[in-house]
Design a protein around this motif. Structure first.
Motif, short mmCIF file in Angstrom:
data_model
loop_
_atom_site.label_atom_id
_atom_site.label_comp_id
_atom_site.label_asym_id
_atom_site.label_seq_id
_atom_site.Cartn_x
_atom_site.Cartn_y
_atom_site.Cartn_z
N MET B 192 3.65 -39.20 -107.15
CA MET B 192 2.96 -40.41 -106.68
C MET B 192 1.78 -40.01 -105.80
O MET B 192 1.92 -39.16 -104.93
N HIS B 193 0.64 -40.64 -106.05
CA HIS B 193 -0.52 -40.31 -105.24
C HIS B 193 -0.62 -41.28 -104.07
O HIS B 193 0.16 -42.23 -103.98
N SER B 194 -1.55 -41.02 -103.17
CA SER B 194 -1.71 -41.88 -101.99
C SER B 194 -3.15 -42.33 -101.92
O SER B 194 -3.98 -41.96 -102.76
N HIS B 195 -3.45 -43.08 -100.88
CA HIS B 195 -4.82 -43.57 -100.71
C HIS B 195 -5.83 -42.45 -100.52
O HIS B 195 -7.01 -42.60 -100.84
N VAL B 196 -5.37 -41.28 -100.01
CA VAL B 196 -6.34 -40.20 -99.77
C VAL B 196 -6.35 -39.16 -100.90
O VAL B 196 -7.09 -38.19 -100.82
N THR B 197 -5.53 -39.37 -101.94
CA THR B 197 -5.57 -38.45 -103.07
C THR B 197 -6.91 -38.65 -103.79
O THR B 197 -7.24 -39.77 -104.19
N SER B 198 -7.67 -37.57 -103.92
CA SER B 198 -9.04 -37.74 -104.44
C SER B 198 -9.05 -38.03 -105.94
O SER B 198 -9.85 -38.81 -106.42
N ASP B 199 -8.14 -37.41 -106.69
CA ASP B 199 -8.17 -37.55 -108.14
C ASP B 199 -6.92 -38.26 -108.64
O ASP B 199 -5.81 -37.73 -108.55
N LEU B 200 -7.12 -39.48 -109.16
CA LEU B 200 -5.97 -40.28 -109.59
C LEU B 200 -5.29 -39.70 -110.84
O LEU B 200 -4.17 -40.05 -111.16
N ASP B 210 -3.72 -34.24 -94.30
CA ASP B 210 -4.27 -35.59 -94.48
C ASP B 210 -3.33 -36.45 -95.33
O ASP B 210 -3.12 -37.64 -95.04
N ARG B 213 -0.28 -37.42 -93.22
CA ARG B 213 -0.62 -38.47 -92.24
C ARG B 213 -0.71 -39.83 -92.91
O ARG B 213 -0.18 -40.82 -92.42
N GLU B 214 -1.43 -39.89 -94.05
CA GLU B 214 -1.60 -41.16 -94.74
C GLU B 214 -0.26 -41.70 -95.22
O GLU B 214 0.07 -42.87 -95.04
N GLY B 218 3.19 -45.64 -92.14
CA GLY B 218 4.06 -46.78 -91.87
C GLY B 218 5.07 -46.52 -90.77
O GLY B 218 5.95 -47.34 -90.53
#
Lengths: 199, 245
Positions: B192-200, B210, B213-214, B218
């Motif tokens: 699963m990627h996150s909001h700061v993962t650069s490449d989907l 980073d 942290r992201e 929560g």
């Protein structure tokens, strides 16, 4: 929180039937509804749990679109391979909202039906057209730098169907744009932040 | 009223040999409340009344059916591998069930509105806020709390890492931080990627600082123990995935 009866119907038609009861509401993820019930902004007397009725698949449609089940969790939708590949902005928008824990609970249907975040909607001591139609909009002359649309009165139930649908599309569009903007701002902020102060 | 307080305090005091920290706090609080109540009784008569809420702000968008009596329901919960048959008010959240009905006070109540993450538990292996989940809805699910992570005296690697790296100060958010990080590592392992993962399009996730942290955003820590929390999670993440970050 006010008392309520709870029911988990086994079929969709039974759920729809139960929804005719006065004071009934559907619950799935519950992240918005329970929060509002704790504040007594929402006070259903009957809760219909639809979280186990399926509607949790993401399918490709014949005309090349995507059909997203109302019970698909935010985290599952964001991670779906088709969404990641073809609808990157949707994936990004979902991941920039709430937290990992909340995204695991929240559903697509609930997300679209989420109530306004306006602080006056949450403040029971102040008038709010969304909460009590006709009482006035406190945001018009109040603290409103977080608000995008002001002074819209009435409830969805009172608006004609097409109008309500347009409002839902508009609010979804605004929410997407807003999340995208927030994401951009966050990235900007993260880039400009001096390394030393990072926690 | 005062007698009730002092009687309960005395009852608790008689058990003082085996008193837990929780009981000691209760005794102190009850004694303090009894003294305060005695003083307040004299002053209360002169206090101004709270402001009334304007009548037109009531919730008119909903039909207002009359309030109903509290509803009790039977619930079967699987918590830390153990089945519990409970009769609960339908309004009871998972958090209150754990703390009030089952005595599993490791899960903490912070904001009670899904914002702080102190109540994070694993529901069917996925992290979730126990304060925003109704117990009656969780019939038949597998719930893991902080108490269920260790095997007897053997701590979960994440618990050990938080100790090793001093990933806390007051410790109130810690059970939520640990449960959340365990769930987070599962999510990362599943790609699963996150909001700061650069490449989907990436299917393998590298947990940089980073990213950690992201993904842990929560879970709030008022003591700001974040640097050491990240250190602890990074250690476990490297040990379990072998990924260098």
């Amino acid at each position: 929180m006010k008392s309520f009866t709870y029911e988990r119907p086994s079929t969709l038609s039974a759920a729809v039937q139960s929804a005719q009861r006065p004071g009934a509401k559907f619950i799935a993820g519950g992240t918005n509804l329970l929060d509002l019930m704790k504040l007594q902004i929402e006070a259903p007397i009957h809760l219909i749990d639809i979280s186990r009725l399926g509607m949790n698949t993401i399918e490709r449609t014949a005309d090349g679109g995507l059909r997203i089940g109302a019970m698909v969790r935010n985290s599952d939708l964001a991670q779906d391979a088709q969404v990641r590949t073809n609808y990157g902005v949707l994936s990004r928008a979902l991941l920039s909202g709430a937290s990992g824990q909340l995204r695991n609970l929240a559903t697509t249907g609930g997300n679209l039906l989420q109530r306004t975040r306006c602080s006056y909607f949450y403040d029971l001591s102040r008038p709010c057209n969304k909460r009590a139609p006709g009482s006035g909009c406190s945001a018009l002359g109040g603290f409103n730098r977080m608000n995008a649309i002001l002074g819209v009165g009435g409830s969805g139930a009172e608006a004609p169907k097409a109008g309500a649908r347009r409002a839902i599309y508009a609010s979804l569009f605004i929410r997407l744009i807003w999340r995208w903007r927030c994401a951009r701002l966050t990235q900007k902020w993260k880039r400009s932040e001096p390394k030393a102060s990072r926690g | 009223m005062n007698d009730e307080f002092t009687n309960e305090a005395e009852e608790l005091l008689q058990d003082r040999v085996t008193m837990t920290r929780r009981q000691a706090i209760k005794v102190t609080a009850l004694t303090g409340a009894a003294i305060a109540a005695a003083q307040f009784g004299v002053l209360a008569a002169g206090l101004p009344k709270p402001l009334p809420i304007p009548a037109n702000t009531a919730n008119a968008s909903m039909p207002a059916p009359a309030d109903i009596a509290p509803q009790l329901m039977a619930v079967e919960l699987q918590i830390n591998g153990k089945a519990h048959s409970l009769t609960l008010d339908t309004r009871t959240t998972l958090l209150d069930t754990l703390r009030e009905s089952l005595g599993l006070t490791g899960t903490k109540k912070g904001c009670d509105h899904g914002q702080c993450g102190a109540c994070t538990v694993l529901i069917d292996g996925r992290r979730a806020n126990a304060c925003l989940a109704l117990a009656v809805m969780l019939d038949g699910t597998e719930i893991t709390t902080i108490e269920g992570l260790s095997k007897g005296d053997q701590l979960h690697p994440m618990q050990q890492a938080f100790l090793t790296h001093d990933g806390f100060q007051c410790g109130y958010c810690t059970p939520g931080q640990i449960c959340s990080s365990v769930g987070m590592l599962n999510e990362a392992a599943a790609g699963m990627h996150s909001h700061v993962t650069s490449d989907l399009s990436l299917t393998q996730v590298t947990l940089t600082d980073d990213e950690i942290r992201e993904r842990m955003s929560g879970n709030l820590c008022r003591c700001s123990a974040y640097p050491n929390i990240v250190n602890a999670i990074r250690e476990v993440s490297k040990a379990t995935s072998g990924v260098q970050s």
